[in-house]
Design a protein around this motif. Structure first.
Motif, PDB file in Angstrom:
ATOM      1  N   MET A  17       0.832  -1.213   0.000  1.00 34.97           N
ATOM      2  CA  MET A  17       0.000   0.000   0.000  1.00 34.97           C
ATOM      3  C   MET A  17       0.864   1.259   0.000  1.00 34.97           C
ATOM      4  O   MET A  17       0.593   2.239  -0.692  1.00 34.97           O
ATOM      5  CB  MET A  17      -0.916   0.015   1.235  1.00 34.97           C
ATOM      6  N   VAL A  18       1.946   1.245   0.779  1.00 36.16           N
ATOM      7  CA  VAL A  18       2.783   2.454   0.880  1.00 36.16           C
ATOM      8  C   VAL A  18       3.788   2.509  -0.279  1.00 36.16           C
ATOM      9  O   VAL A  18       4.010   3.565  -0.868  1.00 36.16           O
ATOM     10  CB  VAL A  18       3.486   2.518   2.266  1.00 36.16           C
ATOM     11  N   PRO A  23       9.623   9.209   2.016  1.00 40.05           N
ATOM     12  CA  PRO A  23       8.788  10.149   1.248  1.00 40.05           C
ATOM     13  C   PRO A  23       9.540  10.688   0.030  1.00 40.05           C
ATOM     14  O   PRO A  23      10.764  10.632  -0.035  1.00 40.05           O
ATOM     15  CB  PRO A  23       8.520  11.279   2.256  1.00 40.05           C
ATOM     16  N   THR A  24       8.789  11.221  -0.921  1.00 34.15           N
ATOM     17  CA  THR A  24       9.373  11.768  -2.160  1.00 34.15           C
ATOM     18  C   THR A  24      10.269  12.976  -1.859  1.00 34.15           C
ATOM     19  O   THR A  24       9.965  13.776  -0.972  1.00 34.15           O
ATOM     20  CB  THR A  24       8.235  12.205  -3.103  1.00 34.15           C
ATOM     21  N   GLY A  48      -2.977   9.568  -2.148  1.00 39.19           N
ATOM     22  CA  GLY A  48      -1.839   9.014  -1.406  1.00 39.19           C
ATOM     23  C   GLY A  48      -0.912  10.071  -0.850  1.00 39.19           C
ATOM     24  O   GLY A  48       0.299  10.030  -1.096  1.00 39.19           O
ATOM     25  N   ASP A  72      -6.402   9.269   1.264  1.00 39.27           N
ATOM     26  CA  ASP A  72      -5.448   8.184   1.568  1.00 39.27           C
ATOM     27  C   ASP A  72      -6.195   7.047   2.267  1.00 39.27           C
ATOM     28  O   ASP A  72      -7.070   7.285   3.104  1.00 39.27           O
ATOM     29  CB  ASP A  72      -4.311   8.689   2.465  1.00 39.27           C
ATOM     30  N   ALA A  97      -8.656   6.095  -3.718  1.00 40.59           N
ATOM     31  CA  ALA A  97      -8.689   6.898  -4.936  1.00 40.59           C
ATOM     32  C   ALA A  97      -9.707   6.341  -5.936  1.00 40.59           C
ATOM     33  O   ALA A  97     -10.252   7.089  -6.747  1.00 40.59           O
ATOM     34  CB  ALA A  97      -7.300   6.914  -5.567  1.00 40.59           C
ATOM     35  N   TYR A 149       3.858  10.704 -10.230  1.00 39.47           N
ATOM     36  CA  TYR A 149       5.285  10.402 -10.061  1.00 39.47           C
ATOM     37  C   TYR A 149       5.411   8.948  -9.618  1.00 39.47           C
ATOM     38  O   TYR A 149       4.620   8.457  -8.833  1.00 39.47           O
ATOM     39  CB  TYR A 149       5.958  11.346  -9.053  1.00 39.47           C
TER      40      TYR A 149
HETATM   41  C1  LIG Z   1       4.573   6.033  -2.049  1.00 34.53           C
HETATM   42  S1  LIG Z   1       3.460   6.611  -0.786  1.00 34.53           S
HETATM   43  C2  LIG Z   1       3.483   8.349  -1.255  1.00 34.53           C
HETATM   44  C3  LIG Z   1       3.385   9.288  -0.081  1.00 34.53           C
HETATM   45  C4  LIG Z   1       3.655  10.755  -0.376  1.00 34.53           C
HETATM   46  N1  LIG Z   1       2.752  11.286  -1.368  1.00 34.53           N
HETATM   47  C5  LIG Z   1       5.082  10.979  -0.830  1.00 34.53           C
HETATM   48  O1  LIG Z   1       5.281  11.396  -1.968  1.00 34.53           O
HETATM   49  O2  LIG Z   1       6.003  10.765  -0.045  1.00 34.53           O
HETATM   50  C6  LIG Z   1       1.887   5.989  -1.362  1.00 34.53           C
HETATM   51  C7  LIG Z   1       0.668   6.478  -0.582  1.00 34.53           C
HETATM   52  O3  LIG Z   1      -0.506   5.996  -1.254  1.00 34.53           O
HETATM   53  C8  LIG Z   1      -1.458   5.564  -0.279  1.00 34.53           C
HETATM   54  N2  LIG Z   1      -2.410   4.650  -0.976  1.00 34.53           N
HETATM   55  C9  LIG Z   1      -2.193   3.382  -1.409  1.00 34.53           C
HETATM   56  N3  LIG Z   1      -3.278   2.913  -2.061  1.00 34.53           N
HETATM   57  C10 LIG Z   1      -4.206   3.918  -2.066  1.00 34.53           C
HETATM   58  C11 LIG Z   1      -5.517   4.073  -2.627  1.00 34.53           C
HETATM   59  N4  LIG Z   1      -6.123   3.082  -3.290  1.00 34.53           N
HETATM   60  N5  LIG Z   1      -6.161   5.264  -2.455  1.00 34.53           N
HETATM   61  C12 LIG Z   1      -5.553   6.300  -1.777  1.00 34.53           C
HETATM   62  N6  LIG Z   1      -4.325   6.200  -1.223  1.00 34.53           N
HETATM   63  C13 LIG Z   1      -3.651   5.040  -1.368  1.00 34.53           C
HETATM   64  C14 LIG Z   1      -0.587   4.955   0.809  1.00 34.53           C
HETATM   65  O4  LIG Z   1      -1.261   4.830   2.035  1.00 34.53           O
HETATM   66  C15 LIG Z   1       0.568   5.976   0.848  1.00 34.53           C
HETATM   67  O5  LIG Z   1       0.258   7.057   1.666  1.00 34.53           O
END
Ligand SMILES: C[S@@+](CC[C@H](N)C(=O)[O-])C[C@H]1O[C@@H](n2cnc3c(N)ncnc32)[C@H](O)[C@@H]1O
Length: 202
Positions: A17-18, A23-24, A48, A72, A97, A149
């Motif tokens: 999921m994460v 973080p970016t 997310g 999220d 989403a 991204y």
């Molecule tokens: C790679 S992290 C990015 C976090 C942040 N935007 C960054 O750039 O550091 C992915 C994020 O997407 C969220 N996520 C995963 N599946 C999702 C979904 N179906 N709908 C909304 N958020 C989701 C996760 O909980 C996590 O916070």
């Protein structure tokens, strides 16, 4: 708990999921957001947001009457954002989403100018990734854009299937290097001709 520690902890608990351990980076954030025209934007959605590294930079660019809806699935991230970003323009939603259209309707919006995605498309179940790409294309106004991204090109076919034009960029000065996509919705409903462009970024 520090944002970086929270991020790592949630990655260990929910790796798919994460989708990333950190973080970016700020370089990639500016590279994705800078080419966009932020004037006259009324509503933006962020998928997310995690600990909010993009959220803060989007809010810096938004006008005083605009809204940012951050969605999220992870309740720990949603609660972190609610506690740490006190901005009346920000609406934090715990949800997926894939439900963006229902969430927008609930918040009183028919369509949005931009959707910005931090979703790990390559680790989401393929059917969920398909649903999200299609729902996103419906939720964006004609001429609006889906900004994405990623660390791979996995998402490209889904963008090309749903958007009229997809521009791409690459940020090498971050670890790992980030791929950026700006997918524009055609002005006529249903237009889905792919016209890939390449932008040299950072
Ligand atoms: C790679 S992290 C990015 C976090 C942040 N935007 C960054 O750039 O550091 C992915 C994020 O997407 C969220 N996520 C995963 N599946 C999702 C979904 N179906 N709908 C909304 N958020 C989701 C996760 O909980 C996590 O916070």
């Amino acid at each position: 708990m520090s944002p970086k520690f929270l991020f790592l902890q949630q990655f260990i608990r929910h790796p798919r999921m994460v989708g990333s351990v950190i973080p970016t980076s700020d370089i990639a954030i500016h590279a994705l957001l800078d080419p966009v025209d932020w004037q006259d934007v009324r509503c933006v959605v962020e998928y997310g947001p995690g600990t909010g590294v993009f959220t803060r930079r989007i809010l810096e660019r938004l006008g005083p009457d605009a809204r940012l809806i951050a969605i999220d699935t992870n309740p720990m991230f949603v609660s972190h954002l609610r506690q740490h970003i006190a901005d009346p323009r920000l609406i934090c939603v715990e949800g997926s989403a894939a439900d963006v259209e229902a969430i927008l309707a609930r918040e009183g919006f028919e369509a949005v100018d931009y959707i910005i995605s931090g979703l790990p498309f390559s680790t989401l179940p393929p059917a969920v990734a398909d649903d999200i790409a299609a729902a996103t294309a419906r939720a964006i106004r004609p001429g609006g854009q889906f900004l994405v991204y990623q660390y791979s090109r996995f998402v490209l076919s889904r963008l090309e299937a749903n958007f009229a034009n997809v521009a791409q960029g690459m940020v090498w000065r971050c670890i790992p290097p980030a791929r950026l996509f700006w997918a524009r919705k055609g002005n006529e409903a249903g237009a889905a001709l792919s016209d890939a462009e390449s932008l040299a970024v950072a």
